[in-house]
Design an enzyme around this catalytic site. Structure first.
Site, mmCIF file in Angstrom:
data_model
loop_
_atom_site.group_PDB
_atom_site.id
_atom_site.type_symbol
_atom_site.label_atom_id
_atom_site.label_comp_id
_atom_site.label_asym_id
_atom_site.label_seq_id
_atom_site.Cartn_x
_atom_site.Cartn_y
_atom_site.Cartn_z
ATOM 1 N N LYS A 265 0.843 -1.193 0.000
ATOM 2 C CA LYS A 265 0.000 0.000 0.000
ATOM 3 C C LYS A 265 0.879 1.244 0.000
ATOM 4 O O LYS A 265 1.947 1.239 0.606
ATOM 5 C CB LYS A 265 -0.858 0.032 1.276
ATOM 6 C CG LYS A 265 -2.008 -0.938 1.307
ATOM 7 C CD LYS A 265 -2.778 -0.786 2.623
ATOM 8 C CE LYS A 265 -3.909 -1.788 2.736
ATOM 9 N NZ LYS A 265 -4.983 -1.587 1.760
ATOM 10 N N ARG A 339 -10.508 -11.338 2.315
ATOM 11 C CA ARG A 339 -11.442 -12.364 1.830
ATOM 12 C C ARG A 339 -10.809 -13.753 1.917
ATOM 13 O O ARG A 339 -11.504 -14.752 2.096
ATOM 14 C CB ARG A 339 -11.880 -12.008 0.401
ATOM 15 C CG ARG A 339 -10.749 -11.916 -0.565
ATOM 16 C CD ARG A 339 -11.109 -11.160 -1.839
ATOM 17 N NE ARG A 339 -11.118 -9.701 -1.662
ATOM 18 C CZ ARG A 339 -11.376 -8.829 -2.629
ATOM 19 N NH1 ARG A 339 -11.660 -9.246 -3.833
ATOM 20 N NH2 ARG A 339 -11.363 -7.538 -2.396
#
Ligand code: BES
Ligand code: ZN
Ligand code: ZN
Length: 481
Positions: A265, A339
């Site tokens: 990120k 997820r």
């Protein structure tokens, strides 16, 4: 650093720190302001009563400070009436905003005089006080408190209910606020186990790395294997006496830090990523409420804990991982790790054949882009379940908005080498594609997914301490109540 949160109202300030005064807090709905003025004539000079405005204000009375709090004055209304503020949540926000100011009056006795307030208003007010008083380093406290409504003592059950709700929310906030060097998968699991060591209704089981390997949790292991502290699944088993029937399963995303992995990120996007265990914090917060309130329902809560770090062992884009349920997943983006962690924990939760499964996760940046910080995205494969959760979210003022599980978008997660990829090739509809990925792992079980932000930078007045917001705790409390 403390992990476990207690009720701020139950822990009293030492009397040596307090002034020998009595604060009187008068709380009434807007419609009762006239009768409040009448009552105040006994406490305050007539001219000052005459000039009272219909808003929160601090005055000086004969025995000490007088605080006037008017509920409903700032109630927001949504255009379609669907997200209107409830009495409970208005009271929570109104009292939360002034809780610390009341504490700073430093009165030995603090009397809360509710006037013509409903039970919802009283409960909301007390929850708000607790939320406002919570602080990461030191909790603000009050002196000796008393609660009356129209001159009669407020039922102790009501006070207890409110404290239980608030402890749940504050517990979730606090876990999110803890720094990731202190709260990592291993310490987190240990602390949860410690939290319930003496519990009569809750047992905690920890699945450590070895056990997760045995369980073939290839997705969760792939997410967390480059961190010094390996992934864990915590199973909080709530079994109150007298509960019958199938259990409900809850699963929380617990990324104690999300660097993004090799798909790292940018700095600004990484800054808040200690909150990436927010879903698990919501589940732990709820477990505090379950234990304290004794709800008669069997509930299995799972925390999927991992740190998405970077090392020579990091999972790479194009790696193929095998899920606990056997599905193969080609990694398209290592930053879509939530997820993966959830999928294996969901599969584990299905072993016990729950009636309903609800997961909570800070799953996508797209969630906050579409609905902002204060409204969570709700996905569900069952209309009744969705309706029940939305209704609870409105009543509790912990808003959730239903989003579509629009199947065609799953195409963007087709892989040429595995059953699916972990992230859509397009950036569109990010919270939907993430939910569609999870849907593949729940089978026919009734399922809801809450994609939350879990953090507040000051939008909600009751959350004076910026940071973890406890989003989702109240929606789930309302669901189980
Ligand atoms: N934890 C983040 C999602 C997130 C970001 C939540 C900011 C709240 C605020 C998640 O793991 C993530 O990075 N998701 C990516 C997925 C993408 C790579 C497909 C996202 O949403 O950008
Ligand atoms: Zn990520
Ligand atoms: Zn994440």
């Amino acid at each position: 650093m403390n992990f476990k949160i207690e009720s701020a109202l139950a822990t009293k300030e030492k009397s040596s720190n307090l002034k020998n005064t009595q604060s009187n807090i008068y709380i009434c709905p807007k419609s009762e302001f006239k009768s409040l003025k009448k009552t105040l004539e006994k406490q305050l000079p007539a001219w000052s009563v005459k000039n009272l405005e219909e808003k929160t204000q601090f005055l000086t009375g004969q025995t000490g400070p007088v605080v006037i709090v008017v509920l409903g004055a700032s109630t927001h209304k949504a255009h379609d009436n669907l997200l209107n503020e409830s009495d409970y949540s208005n009271a929570r926000e109104t009292l939360g905003k002034v809780a610390r100011e009341i504490s700073l009056l430093k009165s030995k006795d603090v009397i809360f005089n509710f006037m013509n307030c409903s039970d919802d208003m009283i409960t909301g007010s007390l929850v708000g006080l607790e939320l406002g008083l919570y602080d990461f380093e030191k909790s603000y406290k009050l002196g000796k408190t008393a609660f009356t409504c129209n001159g009669k003592k407020v039922a102790s059950k009501l006070i207890k209910n409110a404290a239980e709700i608030a402890v749940g929310i504050n517990q979730a906030r606090h876990l999110v606020n803890l720094p990731p060097n202190i709260l990592h998968p291993v310490s987190y699991a240990k602390e949860v186990k410690k939290m319930y060591a003496q519990s009569k209704t809750i047992k905690v089981a920890i699945y450590d790395q070895k056990r997760l390997q045995k369980e073939k949790c290839g997705l969760l292991l792939g997410v967390g294997n480059s961190a010094e502290n390996p992934p864990q699944i915590v199973h909080i088993k709530y079994r109150p006496t007298g509960a019958k029937g199938k259990s409900t399963a809850l699963v929380g995303k617990g990324l104690t830090f999300d660097s993004g992995g090799l798909d790292i990120k940018p700095a600004a996007g990484m800054r808040l990523m200690k909150k990436d265990m927010g879903g698990s914090a919501t589940i732990v917060g709820l477990s505090r409420w379950l234990e304290n309130s004794g709800v008669k329902k069997n509930i299995d809560l799972y925390l999927a804990l991992a740190e998405n770090a970077i090392s020579e062992r990091s999972t790479r884009p194009s790696d193929i991982l095998t899920a606990r349920n056997g599905a193969t997943v080609e990694i398209h983006n290592t930053d879509a790790e939530g997820r993966l962690a959830l999928a294996d924990a969901i599969d584990m939760a299905l072993d016990l054949k729950p009636e309903v499964l609800i997961d909570v996760a800070t799953l996508t940046g797209a969630g906050k882009i579409s609905l902002g910080q204060d409204i969570g995205s709700l996905f569900a494969n069952d209309d009744k379940l969705a309706e029940k959760l939305v209704l609870s979210s409105q009543q509790m003022g912990d808003l959730m908005w239903r989003m579509p599980l629009y199947n065609p978008y799953f195409q963007a997660m087709k892989s040429d080498f595995a059953d699916m990829t972990n992230a859509a090739s397009t950036g569109f509809g990010g919270s939907i594609t993430a939910a569609l990925f999870l849907e593949k792992f729940v089978g026919k079980t009734k399922w809801a997914h809450l994609d939350i932000f879990g953090w507040t930078s000051g939008a909600k007045p009751s959350l004076v301490q910026k940071g973890g917001s406890g989003q989702g705790v109240e929606t789930l409390i309302g669901y189980f109540k």
